[in-house]
Design a protein around this motif. Structure first.
Motif, PDB file in Angstrom:
ATOM      1  N   TYR A   1      59.566 -58.375 -55.630  1.00  0.00           N
ATOM      2  CA  TYR A   1      59.461 -58.328 -57.084  1.00  0.00           C
ATOM      3  C   TYR A   1      58.953 -56.943 -57.488  1.00  0.00           C
ATOM      4  N   TRP A   2      59.657 -56.286 -58.369  1.00  0.00           N
ATOM      5  CA  TRP A   2      59.207 -55.017 -58.917  1.00  0.00           C
ATOM      6  C   TRP A   2      59.877 -54.796 -60.267  1.00  0.00           C
ATOM      7  N   LYS A   3      59.492 -53.700 -60.930  1.00  0.00           N
ATOM      8  CA  LYS A   3      60.039 -53.383 -62.237  1.00  0.00           C
ATOM      9  C   LYS A   3      60.680 -52.006 -62.194  1.00  0.00           C
ATOM     10  N   ASP A   4      61.932 -51.954 -62.629  1.00  0.00           N
ATOM     11  CA  ASP A   4      62.681 -50.706 -62.707  1.00  0.00           C
ATOM     12  C   ASP A   4      63.271 -50.623 -64.110  1.00  0.00           C
ATOM     13  N   GLU A   5      62.653 -49.807 -64.962  1.00  0.00           N
ATOM     14  CA  GLU A   5      63.100 -49.715 -66.349  1.00  0.00           C
ATOM     15  C   GLU A   5      64.502 -49.137 -66.484  1.00  0.00           C
TER      16      GLU A   5
ATOM     17  N   SER B   1      66.987 -51.970 -67.232  1.00  0.00           N
ATOM     18  CA  SER B   1      66.838 -52.804 -68.426  1.00  0.00           C
ATOM     19  C   SER B   1      68.120 -52.759 -69.259  1.00  0.00           C
TER      20      SER B   1
ATOM     21  N   SER C   1      68.223 -63.584 -67.744  1.00  0.00           N
ATOM     22  CA  SER C   1      68.464 -62.666 -66.644  1.00  0.00           C
ATOM     23  C   SER C   1      69.930 -62.688 -66.240  1.00  0.00           C
TER      24      SER C   1
ATOM     25  N   ASP D   1      64.045 -56.814 -69.410  1.00  0.00           N
ATOM     26  CA  ASP D   1      62.991 -55.800 -69.499  1.00  0.00           C
ATOM     27  C   ASP D   1      62.917 -54.915 -68.268  1.00  0.00           C
ATOM     28  N   GLY D   2      63.800 -55.115 -67.274  1.00  0.00           N
ATOM     29  CA  GLY D   2      63.819 -54.277 -66.084  1.00  0.00           C
ATOM     30  C   GLY D   2      63.177 -54.886 -64.858  1.00  0.00           C
ATOM     31  N   HIS D   3      62.583 -56.075 -64.955  1.00  0.00           N
ATOM     32  CA  HIS D   3      62.026 -56.728 -63.772  1.00  0.00           C
ATOM     33  C   HIS D   3      63.161 -57.184 -62.854  1.00  0.00           C
TER      34      HIS D   3
END
Length: 500
Positions: free
Chosen positions: A189-193, A196, A204, A245-247
């Protein structure tokens, strides 16, 4: 131009003055109609003929149609067959418009039903987005607009990457190779804008493994692993889920064989603790922060997991920093599990047979020492059986240099069996030596009972077969009784005991 008239199917009927005139002269009307049809060209005659058929067949008295529609007004009909062609065409168009409006009215009443509206709502809810979206996946996620060879927030703070694992099965535990094989679901699990995208319903988007090669994903590997692979039946078991949101959720199904340091000093009464270690290969703790997403709850196992030799006692997670002198510090995650060995298998296959072999070797103590073949074969059989048991146990174990608990038991049993064989060898040897000494004493003392030759007697006082044959030629009178002997000779047995 028109008067009150009605058009009926299967014929025409007119009311008014024109109708009376037409009814009085029917033949004249028919002749006029035939002359009018001859004067019309072929191209114009076909629409007129069709218009008369449609008007005759579609309308009935009372303003109703065969299609089931109802009107508030009646369709006017021509009052004379001499009506111009253009006027008939306009009349036909007007009637067709009424028919179409009636059908729309019926459809509107049917679609107002609640069941139909519910069906439309379901069809809108399950709308296929692949039909609505006319672009490519790269355009939806804007992959072409960014450089995904670099991690998110490149040059900035470390990107947090959460991990959770679901263990599907423990396939095997090998004591010889000192490793274990595990199949698991590994999720990141990580966030990459940069991924998005805009979404009206904030839902999703899920993709397969083909998109993974085009974006950045964490480079997590298994430390101390010997073999590992991602399942590819029927396709690569990889799932990528991107949120607006990029997650990002990145999941894969992996089978890994990893090393496990085992201590066999208490085998088979031992318990082993093995670990599966995860770590980023390229990114240090300054670039990537690897952590368990939900602590101990991040590790889930299937309740049906079981092993033939071991009882799985506990699964738990830990994390710490690992240091490499040439590259630096890295976050490392541990999946720890404890295994306790089942003892019943070794009781049946090792301990009970070894105990029975020791007891069998003691049977030779009750066999006559003169039965040499029986005692020797029994002793050799028990020794060879114990050697086979020891070899079989060590074949399924690694070649460790320390003593195991099972080795102590087996070697003590082997010593008991071996000593039972040595016991018979010692008894046989001592008996032979004692018989030789008695034979020499018998040769020193001659018998004074009238027998010309000295006879050898056994230690237990019994005559041998040669002694019995030598006495066969003497009568009872020639033999002197012991009471009539002038002197009593000393007993050779006592002499032997005294010399001993």
């Amino acid at each position: 131009m028109f008067s009150e008239a009605k058009l009926v199917s299967n014929g025409q009927s007119f009311s008014g003055d024109e109708g009376k005139a037409l009814s009085a002269k029917p033949l004249e009307s028919l002749s006029n109609a035939s002359r009018w049809e001859r004067s019309v060209s072929d191209t114009d005659r076909r629409p007129a003929r069709h218009s008369r058929i449609r008007v005759d067949s579609m309308f009935k008295p009372g303003g109703s149609s065969t299609t089931g529609g109802h009107w508030s007004a009646e369709c006017p009909a021509p009052i004379s067959s001499k009506m111009p062609y253009f006027t008939k065409l306009l009349l036909l168009i007007f009637c067709l418009v009424l028919v179409v409006e009636s059908r729309k009215h019926r459809r509107r009443r049917w679609t107002s039903h609640p069941g139909v509206q519910r069906a439309r709502h379901i069809s809108k809810k399950n709308e296929d987005l692949t039909k609505a979206w006319k672009g490519k996946t790269e355009q939806l996620l804007k992959i072409d607009e960014h450089d995904f060879t670099m991690r998110p927030a490149f040059g900035g703070p470390a990107i947090p990457v959460g991990v959770d694992v679901q263990v599907e099965s423990l396939d095997s535990i090998s004591e010889v190779d000192m490793d274990f094989t595990m199949t698991l679901y590994l999720r990141h699990y990580w966030k990459d804008e940069r991924l998005s995208f805009s979404s009206t319903n904030n839902k999703s988007r899920t993709f397969d493994g083909r998109l993974v090669k085009k974006i950045w994903v964490p480079d997590v590997f298994f430390v101390h692993s010997k073999r590992s692979f991602i399942h590819d039946t029927t396709t690569d078991n990889i799932m990528l889920r991107v949120f607006p949101d990029g997650h990002v959720l990145y999941s894969m199904r992996v089978t890994v064989t990893a090393m496990c340091n085992m201590d066999f000093s208490r085998f088979p009464l031992d318990s082993q603790t093995c670990s599966l270690e995860l770590e980023s290969y390229a990114y240090t703790d300054e670039d990537l922060m690897l952590y368990w997403k939900n602590g101990n709850e991040s590790l889930k196992t299937d309740e049906r997991i079981s092993l033939s030799q071991f009882l799985i006692q506990k699964f738990h997670t830990t994390s710490r920093l690992a240091f490499y002198s040439s590259t630096g510090w890295y976050n490392r995650l541990y999946i720890n599990f404890t295994l306790r060995r089942h003892i019943f298998f070794f009781l049946l296959q090792t301990y009970f047979p070894a105990t029975l072999m020791v007891m069998l070797s003691w049977v030779s103590f009750w066999i006559d020492r003169r039965a040499v073949p029986a005692r020797v074969s029994l002793g050799i059989t028990t020794v060879l059986t114990m050697s086979t048991i020891i070899t079989g146990v060590n074949a399924s174990m690694p070649r460790v240099s320390y003593i195991k608990a099972v080795d102590i038991y087996l070697w003590v049993s082997f010593v008991f069996v071996f000593l039972s064989v040595l016991e018979y060898a010692a008894v046989n040897y001592l008996t032979t030596v004692q018989e030789r000494k008695e034979r020499k004493l018998r040769e020193r003392f001659s018998c004074s009972c009238g027998i010309p030759h000295s006879k050898t007697m056994m230690l237990d006082g019994n005559y041998s077969e040669s002694d019995a044959n030598s006495l066969a030629g003497y009568t009872r009178n020639q033999m002197v009784p012991e009471e009539e002997k002038p002197e009593k000779l000393p007993d050779p047995t006592n002499i032997l005991r005294g010399s001993a």
